[in-house]
Design a protein around this motif. Structure first.
Motif, PDB file in Angstrom:
ATOM      1  N   ASP A   2       1.388  -1.300   0.601  1.00 15.07           N
ATOM      2  CA  ASP A   2      -0.147   0.033  -0.008  1.00 15.07           C
ATOM      3  C   ASP A   2       0.817   1.433  -0.147  1.00 15.07           C
ATOM      4  OD1 ASP A   2      -0.610  -0.455   3.307  1.00 15.07           O
ATOM      5  OD2 ASP A   2       0.149   0.868   2.582  1.00 15.07           O
ATOM      6  N   GLN A   3       0.127   2.353  -0.058  1.00 14.78           N
ATOM      7  CA  GLN A   3       0.855   4.196  -0.651  1.00 14.78           C
ATOM      8  C   GLN A   3       1.331   3.566   0.807  1.00 14.78           C
ATOM      9  OE1 GLN A   3      -2.018   5.956  -1.661  1.00 14.78           O
ATOM     10  NE2 GLN A   3      -2.431   6.931  -0.075  1.00 14.78           N
ATOM     11  N   SER A   4       1.576   3.631   2.126  1.00 17.46           N
ATOM     12  CA  SER A   4       1.571   4.528   3.956  1.00 17.46           C
ATOM     13  C   SER A   4       3.571   3.478   3.407  1.00 17.46           C
ATOM     14  CB  SER A   4       0.783   3.396   4.470  1.00 17.46           C
ATOM     15  OG  SER A   4       1.014   1.714   4.393  1.00 17.46           O
ATOM     16  N   GLY A   5       3.698   2.536   2.937  1.00 18.07           N
ATOM     17  CA  GLY A   5       5.497   2.565   2.450  1.00 18.07           C
ATOM     18  C   GLY A   5       6.079   2.759   1.551  1.00 18.07           C
ATOM     19  N   VAL A   6       6.018   3.548   0.863  1.00 10.70           N
ATOM     20  CA  VAL A   6       6.238   4.705   0.281  1.00 10.70           C
ATOM     21  C   VAL A   6       5.862   6.252   0.768  1.00 10.70           C
ATOM     22  CG1 VAL A   6       6.170   6.066  -2.061  1.00 10.70           C
ATOM     23  CG2 VAL A   6       5.805   3.332  -2.374  1.00 10.70           C
ATOM     24  N   LEU A   7       7.794   6.754   0.629  1.00 15.95           N
ATOM     25  CA  LEU A   7       7.871   7.763   1.043  1.00 15.95           C
ATOM     26  C   LEU A   7       8.858   9.135   0.043  1.00 15.95           C
ATOM     27  CD1 LEU A   7       9.350   7.198   4.402  1.00 15.95           C
ATOM     28  CD2 LEU A   7       7.262   7.943   3.946  1.00 15.95           C
ATOM     29  N   LEU A   8       7.430  10.280  -0.696  1.00 17.21           N
ATOM     30  CA  LEU A   8       8.346  10.858  -1.123  1.00 17.21           C
ATOM     31  C   LEU A   8       9.289  12.378  -0.701  1.00 17.21           C
ATOM     32  CD1 LEU A   8       5.859  10.321  -3.569  1.00 17.21           C
ATOM     33  CD2 LEU A   8       7.749   9.351  -4.199  1.00 17.21           C
ATOM     34  N   VAL A 220      10.983   3.540  -0.161  1.00 16.64           N
ATOM     35  CA  VAL A 220      10.125   2.681  -0.222  1.00 16.64           C
ATOM     36  C   VAL A 220      10.261   2.169   1.504  1.00 16.64           C
ATOM     37  CG1 VAL A 220       9.036   1.563  -1.826  1.00 16.64           C
ATOM     38  CG2 VAL A 220      10.891   0.057  -0.923  1.00 16.64           C
ATOM     39  N   SER A 221       9.932   2.230   2.413  1.00 14.59           N
ATOM     40  CA  SER A 221      10.164   2.053   4.126  1.00 14.59           C
ATOM     41  C   SER A 221      10.916   1.088   4.067  1.00 14.59           C
ATOM     42  CB  SER A 221       8.592   1.690   4.587  1.00 14.59           C
ATOM     43  OG  SER A 221       7.689   0.470   4.249  1.00 14.59           O
TER      44      SER A 221
END
Length: 524
Positions: A2-8, A220-221
């Motif tokens: 899910d997108q919560s695992g991505v940091l931009l 990604v986290s």
């Protein structure tokens, strides 16, 4: 995933080096940039898209935006300096220019240069970072927003002239506030309405998202690796969130924008993170009797190349000298230093010197830009690709230019003139020019001034050396007795000591003596 695992996050370098620290030309507004975005696609076969050639940009900038040619080249060349290129390639280009015998030949060579069109449009748009806001001018600061409440310590002050180029909160706020405009600027013309706006069904090309990687990157986290934005957006597990369709090979505009907003966070390699959790360097010692405490922090122990920062603040009444791996390739900010002598003798990516007074800075070669802002009575000795000065009064400046030729040290461009006065700078009179001796032994091949001195300065130096030789000959021919020589030496030394005190050079010499064992400058 899910997108919560991505940091931009928003990259710092395009703003630190790329956003010129002057208000942009009025024709760099979104209205005109949208027109340019359409124009370059129409003229794709004429060197406008996907690569924008200098000749085409010169036509757009000078013919349609009414910019002076030198200013058009400045923006083109600054953007080009952000591209990854080997030192050999840059030196090769300098050699080509130095062999040109006329302005026409220079233009012929420049006409072969091109830049990524979409990234260049984004670069022109972020010049709005330093746009003078009427609202800011009236109230002294921007309207409060959740993003701007927590400001980075030391570097963002109540003054309305704080440096946005180094403020990662400003970078993030700028991209977030203008994200729709940035995306619309990258859309193909058929995806826009007649008024240049997107619709709910607008599609964003892969090339546009690749271009947006100029400003945004992430991770990604579960990984430590940094990825360009487009690699994350095109990653199979994220297609549903980023809005990518395998069928059309495009992104949904509204899904992509929503995903970007949801994932944007603070830059882990920005100034605020560096000051908050970076490595503290004990390079400077506390001066007795002062309340000022030097603060030096870096992120070079954990930041990848192009993300390295060193921030130095409030060095007071001392000499600080470093040639260290910590500095190599780093963006350096020197802030509020006073009555000090600072030697940073490693190759640097960029340097900003801000609100410093009565100090001397000797810097290693600077790959991109050296900027001085709100400084008073400072001496800077540096070799750099670009030098810019704002709100600064100075004694004198040294030569600039990474390659020895061509060298534009005596031909600065006045980009932002607040009044009609053209005498905002003057060259140092040759009679006041002195060689600066770095009081440290260093490894390396450079034993002389790169490129030599301009003839007027070399002549003044030779005349001064001749006077010394005449003086030495006069003393030798005086045939003084041993007692007379001793007495004469005392007189000369006393006069020299008086001169050291009167000129302030004694402090510089005293500060070269290593401090006591308990307070030595730390390595690193």
């Amino acid at each position: 995933m899910d997108q919560s695992g991505v940091l931009l996050w928003v990259k710092a370098e395009p703003f630190i080096v790329g956003a010129l620290q002057v208000p942009p030309p009025s024709k760099f507004s979104l209205h005109y940039l949208r027109k340019i975005a359409t124009y370059v696609r129409i003229r794709a076969t004429e060197g406008a898209y996907p690569r924008l050639y200098w000749s085409t940009w010169r036509h757009i900038a000078c013919g349609k935006l009414q910019l002076a040619k030198d200013l058009a080249w400045l923006y083109f060349e600054v953007f080009d300096s952000l591209s990854v290129r080997t030192p050999e390639k840059r030196l090769e280009w300098s050699e080509i220019l130095s062999n040109c015998m006329s302005e026409d030949e220079v233009e012929k060579q420049r006409n072969q240069l091109s830049v990524d069109t979409l990234q260049f449009l984004l670069f022109l748009y972020i010049q709005q970072l330093n746009k003078v806001s009427l609202r800011t001018s009236l109230i002294g600061e921007e309207w409060p927003s959740p993003r701007s409440r927590s400001q980075s310590p030391d570097l963002t002050e109540k003054s309305n002239c704080h440096n946005k180029n180094w403020n990662d909160y400003s970078h993030q706020a700028f991209v977030s506030d203008h994200l729709s405009d940035l995306l619309e600027l990258l859309l193909d013309p058929e995806q826009l309405t007649a008024s240049f706006h997107s619709t709910h069904s607008s599609l964003v090309s892969r090339e546009a998202v690749v271009a947006l990687s100029f400003l945004i990157e992430g991770t990604v986290s579960t990984a430590r690796k940094i990825y360009p934005l487009h690699e994350l957006a095109l990653w199979q597990p994220l297609h549903a969130e980023s809005g990518f369709s395998k069928i059309t090979k495009t992104f949904s505009f509204y899904k992509l924008e929503a995903w970007l907003r949801a994932c944007l966070t603070g830059n882990p390699f920005g100034t605020s993170a560096c000051l908050k959790s970076g490595k503290k360097l004990a390079w400077a010692h506390q001066v007795e009797g002062t309340t000022k405490r030097a603060k030096i922090a870096c992120n070079t122990h954990m930041a990848p190349r192009m993300h390295r920062l060193v921030v130095m603040s409030q060095v007071y009444k001392q000499t600080l000298a470093k040639s260290s791996d910590t500095l190599v390739g780093a963006h350096v900010k020197i802030h509020r230093c006073n009555e000090s002598f600072i030697y940073l003798l490693s190759p640097l990516r960029s340097v900003t010197i801000e609100k410093c007074r009565n100090s001397t800075f000797v810097l290693g070669p600077i790959e991109t830009a050296l900027h001085l802002h709100s400084c008073d009575n400072v001496k800077v000795i540096a070799v750099c690709h670009r030098l810019s000065i704002s709100s600064t009064t100075e004694d004198h400046m040294a030569r600039t230019g990474l390659a020895t030729v061509p060298n534009y040290w005596n031909n600065p461009m006045v980009v932002c003139r607040e009044n009609s006065d053209t005498s905002v700078f003057q060259l140092l009179p040759p009679s006041e020019f002195y060689i600066f001796i770095i009081p440290f032994e260093m490894e390396g091949d450079t034993t002389e001034i790169p490129g030599g001195l301009p003839s007027a300065y070399q002549k003044a130096l030779s005349q001064r050396e001749q006077k010394i030789q005449i003086w030495q000959k006069t003393v030798k021919e005086a045939r003084l007795t041993k007692d007379q020589r001793k007495q004469f030496q005392v007189l000369v030394e006393n006069k020299f000591y008086e001169w050291l005190i009167n000129t302030g050079h004694r402090q510089q010499l005293d500060s070269l003596v290593p401090p006591a064992a308990g307070s030595k400058q730390a390595a690193g």
